[in-house]
Design a protein around this motif. Structure first.
Motif, mmCIF file in Angstrom:
data_model
loop_
_atom_site.group_PDB
_atom_site.id
_atom_site.type_symbol
_atom_site.label_atom_id
_atom_site.label_comp_id
_atom_site.label_asym_id
_atom_site.label_seq_id
_atom_site.Cartn_x
_atom_site.Cartn_y
_atom_site.Cartn_z
ATOM 1 N N LEU A 37 37.835 45.642 41.078
ATOM 2 C CA LEU A 37 39.289 45.311 40.172
ATOM 3 C C LEU A 37 40.088 44.281 40.830
ATOM 4 C CD1 LEU A 37 40.163 49.183 40.166
ATOM 5 C CD2 LEU A 37 39.318 47.842 38.394
ATOM 6 N N ALA A 38 39.780 43.918 42.059
ATOM 7 C CA ALA A 38 40.635 43.070 42.771
ATOM 8 C C ALA A 38 40.064 41.582 41.991
ATOM 9 C CB ALA A 38 40.341 42.866 44.303
ATOM 10 N N TYR A 39 38.777 41.363 41.993
ATOM 11 C CA TYR A 39 38.297 40.283 41.334
ATOM 12 C C TYR A 39 38.931 40.032 39.740
ATOM 13 C CZ TYR A 39 35.110 36.781 39.039
ATOM 14 O OH TYR A 39 34.580 35.891 38.579
ATOM 15 N N PHE A 40 38.857 41.216 39.117
ATOM 16 C CA PHE A 40 39.444 41.199 37.720
ATOM 17 C C PHE A 40 40.812 41.014 37.450
ATOM 18 C CE2 PHE A 40 36.210 44.882 36.640
ATOM 19 C CZ PHE A 40 35.299 43.957 36.832
ATOM 20 N N ALA A 41 41.663 41.519 38.402
ATOM 21 C CA ALA A 41 43.039 41.120 38.400
ATOM 22 C C ALA A 41 43.161 39.669 38.715
ATOM 23 C CB ALA A 41 43.705 42.095 39.344
#
Ligand SMILES: [Zn+2]
Lengths: 393, 301
Positions: free
Chosen positions: B41-45
């Motif tokens: 999710l961090a990467y997506f964000a």
């Protein structure tokens, strides 16, 4: 002139009881209608501002007024709906949903389950301690903290007798995380808990010791409460949520089915509000959407009508009292014939006697007026609290 | 009041030192504060928001986010975030024990709730109003199905857009770039799955459910840790499994210890790393780790 008043003052002082009765009568007659209007206006102001800040409410079908009073003033208890209604509102994309669950009282103060968004929405800030963070914590409104004499770090038990005991509820020891800054709204009276904590109190969520390493059962009121359900499963359940046992807390079933009393809906704009309201028109059965402002208008109109009736009554009572006081004064003149004659013998003219009597009257009016002002100031200062207290209880 | 004073002094500082607008924005901390509960999710964000978001993964390095519990300090920081992106599917076991603003939460997997994989054989016990029940779990490594990962990225993007509607076009463009990259991985894995169809595989840990379902892998999992020698009983059970399920590869979340790998090798089972990448990798990013995973899987016998 000063001598007139000196003599009048001494006279009034000599007849203390009589003076006191007259002053009380005069003050009460003057103050009652004004005080009544103070309180009515303050009530009107509080209810309207609160209602204006709460655009839409969704709750169980039934008395719209009960729903409004429950959600806005934590008063009348309305039948519960489930959390899924809040999710439905959010899912439309038209409004934000703030679920609220107000069902219980702790030592007379309303215990209100909310999500953290409620504090942002009402502009509630923590004045001492911390905001809610973990399950089992509460934050107190300023007035509630005062009434309960609690500060951050203290604990507050929820009394078992005030709970529906259907599901084997037990007292939960709440930890006071913080005290909110005063807002002069009904929020000051409330004990706020997270919705999830409210569900723990309802017995929907709980933590229990692993059966293999049962801690010793303590005899105190906050050791273990035993839930008597099926004969096969008697797990002792924690009645205080601590850092050590918090991980054992869990909920049963889908949160969508958990109870709340109302949803405050904050539409993004006027059009969204209309669309959202349209959704509930045909919903027929169970759920209703209400506009608190509209709802309270009816109530306030009625209150003001009663207020006007009171005014009329007070006018009549005032008139009668004035007449009675006039009579008292006239009678007292007759009683004081001897005294007046003495004055004349001492060399006072008729004018002098009249001046003495007038001075007495002026003094009486002044003292009553002063008393009125003091009382009115007190009422004005406490009108907010008096009204809030009346609204919540 | 403090904030206003802070902003004023920041503006003044920018003025006198001739800072650019960009630097001023940083000083004002105008970035959208996004908290995430795992690295994907961090990467997506980060991909979706670019320099317009400040992404925080509150889990300390080296700790598995699935087993992390926030302390009060972490909760307080999350409460001040603009957006809290959650994996959902029961990933955040701590969620119902803490107080976080609901309006700031985005459950990125809620959109495919119906596709959650339930874990069988959960413990049954009896208490409370519901009588007997089981605490059945849900498999939570949802992103290892990269089509699901794409949906999670989209849900996250919608959450970010809700907070910064004026930047909708930028975010959507970044999202489609990210989704294209995820699609490439998904296609490669589909092809790989086709090639390895029905070939028995072993998983070292029950985290590959969605991977196996999406890519048609014939996978059975044990419950081992890469750096802990399994007890004898586990090895006996493995032998029994291998009779019915003659796998030649075991996939691991991380490189297993040499002793375990060697003992497996004796049984004709080689080891391959398929890192779910729940925590921020020391090198590379989500895409490169997934590429390495695919390469590892491809090179298995
Ligand atoms: Zn349970």
């Amino acid at each position: 002139m000063r001598n007139d008043f000196y003599l009048a003052w001494r006279y009034l002082g000599f007849h203390k009881t009589r003076t006191l009765i007259i002053v009380t009568c005069l003050s009460l007659i003057a103050i009652l209608p004004v005080a009544l209007h103070f309180l009515l206006n303050e009530g009107n102001r509080q209810m309207t501002t609160r209602a204006a800040a709460t655009p839409l409410l969704i709750g169980a079908r039934g008395s719209a007024l009960d729903l409004t009073l429950n959600a806005l003033f934590f008063g009348a208890v309305s039948p519960s709906i489930t959390l899924v209604e809040a999710d439905k509102v959010t899912a439309t994309g038209w409004a934000d949903a703030l679920p609220i669950y107000s069902r219980l009282r702790v030592l007379g103060q309303p215990l209100v389950g909310v999500t953290l968004d409620y504090f942002d929405y009402r502009g509630l800030r923590v004045a001492q301690g911390q905001m809610l963070a973990m399950l089992g914590e509460c934050v107190l409104g300023a007035a509630a903290a005062e009434a309960l004499k609690l500060k951050p770090g203290d604990s507050l038990p929820t009394p078992p007798e005030s709970l529906f005991d259907l599901a084997g509820n037990y007292p939960l020891k709440l930890r006071v995380a913080g005290v909110l800054a005063r807002t002069h709204t009904p929020d000051d009276q409330a004990i706020f808990i997270d919705l999830q904590t409210a569900w723990v109190i309802d017995g929907i969520g709980h933590g229990h010791a692993e059966q293999k390493n049962l801690p010793e059962r303590s005899a105190g009121p906050f050791g273990f409460a035993e839930i008597n359900r099926a004969a096969d499963g008697k797990l002792p359940t924690y009645t205080e949520i601590t850092a050590d046992n918090i991980d054992s807390f869990h909920f049963h079933g889908d949160p969508g089915g958990f109870p709340i009393s109302a949803v405050i809906a904050l539409p993004h704009d006027r059009k969204s509000a209309t669309l959202l309201r349209g959704r509930y028109v045909d919903q027929g059965e169970k759920i209703q959407i209400v506009q608190p402002q509209e709802n309270l208008r009816g109530l306030l109109d009625n209150i003001f009508r009663v207020g006007a009736l009171f005014d009329g009554l007070l006018a009549v009572v005032g008139g009668v009292t004035s007449l009675a006081l006039g009579l008292v004064f006239a009678l007292s003149l007759r009683l004081r014939q001897g005294e007046i004659r003495t004055n004349t013998l001492l060399g006072c003219g008729r004018l002098m006697v009249a001046r003495l009597l007038a001075a007495e009257l002026v003094l009486l009016l002044l003292v009553s007026g002063g008393l009125c002002l003091v009382l009115l100031e007190a009422i004005r200062r406490y009108a907010g609290d008096i009204v809030r207290y009346a609204l919540i209880s | 009041m403090k904030l206003v004073r802070g902003l004023l002094s920041a503006a003044w500082l920018a003025l006198i030192s001739g800072f650019s607008c960009e630097a001023l924005a940083d000083l004002e901390d105008g970035k959208l504060k996004v908290f995430v509960s795992n690295y994907p999710l961090a990467y997506f964000a980060e991909r979706i928001g670019g320099h317009r978001v400040a992404v925080s993964l509150p889990v300390p390095a080296g700790e598995d986010p699935a087993f992390w519990r926030p302390d009060p300090e972490a909760i307080s920081r999350m409460q001040k975030a603009d957006l809290i992106a959650l994996n959902g599917a029961d990933y955040e076991k701590w969620l119902n024990r803490v107080s976080l603003p609901r309006l700031k939460q985005v459950d990125t997997s809620a959109g495919f709730k119906a596709a959650y994989i339930r874990i069988e054989n959960a413990v049954t016990h009896s208490h409370g109003p519901g009588g007997e029940h089981s605490h059945d779990g849900i498999a939570f490594t949802t992103w290892l199905d990269l089509a699901q990962a794409g949906k999670q990225a989209e849900a996250l993007a919608l959450g970010v857009i809700r907070k910064r509607p004026e930047l909708k076009a930028v975010f959507l463009e970044n999202l489609s770039g990210l989704q294209a990259d995820l699609k490439v991985l998904d296609d490669e894995l589909l092809k790989l799955g086709e090639a390895k169809k029905n070939q028995p595989l072993l998983g070292s840990h029950p985290v590959y459910q969605y991977l196996a379902r999406r890519y048609g892998l014939n996978l059975k999992s044990v419950h081992w840790e890469p750096n802990e020698m399994p007890p004898a009983a586990e090895w006996v059970a493995l032998d029994e499994t291998l009779i019915r399920h003659p796998a030649r590869t075991m996939i691991w979340e991380a490189q297993p210890s040499p002793e375990i790998a060697a003992r497996l090798k004796e049984k004709g089972v080689s080891s391959a790393v398929l890192d779910p990448c729940a925590q921020r990798p020391e090198q590379g990013d989500f895409l490169s780790v997934m590429q390495a995973n695919i390469a590892n899987l491809e090179s298995t016998p």
